[in-house]
Scaffold this active site. Structure first.
Site, PDB file in Angstrom:
ATOM      1  N   LYS A  28       0.797   1.834  -0.858  1.00 34.35           N
ATOM      2  CA  LYS A  28      -0.014   0.816  -2.139  1.00 34.35           C
ATOM      3  C   LYS A  28       0.966   0.319  -2.922  1.00 34.35           C
ATOM      4  O   LYS A  28       1.190  -0.687  -3.417  1.00 34.35           O
ATOM      5  CB  LYS A  28      -1.057   1.439  -2.556  1.00 34.35           C
ATOM      6  N   ASP A  84      -9.073  -0.519  -6.836  1.00 34.59           N
ATOM      7  CA  ASP A  84      -9.921   0.202  -6.107  1.00 34.59           C
ATOM      8  C   ASP A  84     -10.727  -0.884  -5.183  1.00 34.59           C
ATOM      9  O   ASP A  84     -10.946  -1.840  -5.179  1.00 34.59           O
ATOM     10  CB  ASP A  84     -11.326   0.608  -7.086  1.00 34.59           C
ATOM     11  N   ARG A 197      -7.332  -7.883  -1.039  1.00 35.12           N
ATOM     12  CA  ARG A 197      -6.196  -7.707  -1.886  1.00 35.12           C
ATOM     13  C   ARG A 197      -5.562  -9.122  -2.196  1.00 35.12           C
ATOM     14  O   ARG A 197      -5.159  -9.261  -3.534  1.00 35.12           O
ATOM     15  CB  ARG A 197      -5.453  -6.697  -1.375  1.00 35.12           C
TER      16      ARG A 197
HETATM   17  P1  IMP Z   1      -9.074   3.605  -2.756  1.00 37.88           P
HETATM   18  O1  IMP Z   1      -7.974   3.873  -2.353  1.00 37.88           O
HETATM   19  O2  IMP Z   1     -10.107   4.130  -3.269  1.00 37.88           O
HETATM   20  O3  IMP Z   1      -9.158   2.164  -3.064  1.00 37.88           O
HETATM   21  O4  IMP Z   1      -9.939   3.490  -1.242  1.00 37.88           O
HETATM   22  C1  IMP Z   1     -10.278   2.425  -0.488  1.00 37.88           C
HETATM   23  C2  IMP Z   1     -10.830   2.852   1.054  1.00 37.88           C
HETATM   24  O5  IMP Z   1     -11.147   1.784   1.587  1.00 37.88           O
HETATM   25  C3  IMP Z   1      -9.413   2.951   1.728  1.00 37.88           C
HETATM   26  O6  IMP Z   1      -9.301   4.575   2.088  1.00 37.88           O
HETATM   27  C4  IMP Z   1     -10.071   2.403   3.289  1.00 37.88           C
HETATM   28  O7  IMP Z   1     -10.771   3.217   4.137  1.00 37.88           O
HETATM   29  C5  IMP Z   1     -10.728   1.400   2.784  1.00 37.88           C
HETATM   30  N1  IMP Z   1     -10.095  -0.144   2.715  1.00 37.88           N
HETATM   31  C6  IMP Z   1      -9.887  -0.544   1.630  1.00 37.88           C
HETATM   32  N2  IMP Z   1      -8.908  -1.805   1.912  1.00 37.88           N
HETATM   33  C7  IMP Z   1      -9.099  -1.830   3.278  1.00 37.88           C
HETATM   34  C8  IMP Z   1      -8.362  -2.531   4.125  1.00 37.88           C
HETATM   35  O8  IMP Z   1      -7.585  -3.357   3.978  1.00 37.88           O
HETATM   36  N3  IMP Z   1      -8.249  -2.190   5.425  1.00 37.88           N
HETATM   37  C9  IMP Z   1      -8.992  -1.205   5.772  1.00 37.88           C
HETATM   38  N4  IMP Z   1      -9.722  -0.460   5.193  1.00 37.88           N
HETATM   39  C10 IMP Z   1      -9.686  -0.620   3.934  1.00 37.88           C
END
Ligand code: IMP
Length: 209
Positions: A28, A84, A197
């Site tokens: 990221k 997030d 995103r």
């Molecule tokens: P964060 O790091 O707390 O934002 O967790 C987001 C979670 O949502 C990730 O672990 C993924 O499982 C899911 N996620 C978010 N964006 C995507 C994407 O573009 N593709 C697939 N899964 C996503």
């Protein structure tokens, strides 16, 4: 953004220089750094500053992004950006939503998480719809406590079985509207041009630069 009296306030601009990327996910940080390099921003990862990862206790994507960005700005004395994101399935009342990462368990097993989503839809019966969307919230915070937030989404359909191995997380079971391939089958550049995103970033770039 409007103030307590409902007056529109100008969005604060981000000056060139150092910006903390409040994420401990190396992929990221790399993706965000590449995007922001174009605007004279010098990204610094939260990991390299040894900043702690706060608990995501917010009840919305924006609240979680804001708490991560505000903590990083406060501790580093620099502006900070956090995100997030998650998958929201309409038939499951928006789940896994804020818990998208947690549904994969400690082993980050997204095969398991996707199965849980599919089983949940099936348990709703044959009438259950397959509509879903990904959400991405971005928050930009300054050390004085000011914060700006942006949210992007992309709508699509849940498919089963999952297809493709190009993405991550729930990509193989998500087919965006207007396409006949899943995010898991899509070239990363194509996905990055139209994802939740990308939409959130487009808003941020338009507002703060
Ligand atoms: P964060 O790091 O707390 O934002 O967790 C987001 C979670 O949502 C990730 O672990 C993924 O499982 C899911 N996620 C978010 N964006 C995507 C994407 O573009 N593709 C697939 N899964 C996503």
């Amino acid at each position: 953004m409007s103030d307590d009296f409902g007056q529109e306030q100008a969005i604060r601009k981000l000056a060139s220089g150092k910006l903390v990327i409040a994420s401990h996910n190396a992929g990221k940080v790399r993706e965000i750094a590449a995007l922001l390099g174009l605007y004279g921003i010098e990204p610094i990862s939260a990991g390299s500053l040894d900043l702690p990862e706060p608990e995501e206790t917010g009840t919305t994507f924006i609240a979680n992004a804001e708490l991560k960005a505000m903590q990083a700005a406060d501790l580093s004395g620099l502006p900070a950006l956090a995100d997030d994101s998650g998958l929201c399935v309409e038939a499951l009342g928006g789940d896994p939503g804020l818990f998208s990462a947690r549904w994969a368990g400690p082993d980050k097993d997204f095969g398991l998480a996707m199965k849980k989503v599919w089983d949940g839809i099936e348990a709703k019966g044959p009438e259950a719809g397959h509509d879903a969307h990904f959400v991405c919230a971005l928050a930009l915070a300054w050390p004085d406590g000011h914060v700006e937030a942006f949210e992007g989404r992309v709508d699509g359909t849940i498919i089963w079985p999952p297809r493709g191995d190009k993405g991550f997380g729930y990509d193989p079971m998500f087919q965006p509207h207007g396409y006949d391939i899943s995010f898991g089958e899509m070239d990363p550049d194509a996905k990055h041009a139209m994802s939740h995103r990308a939409h959130a970033f487009a808003q941020l770039v338009k507002a703060v630069f």
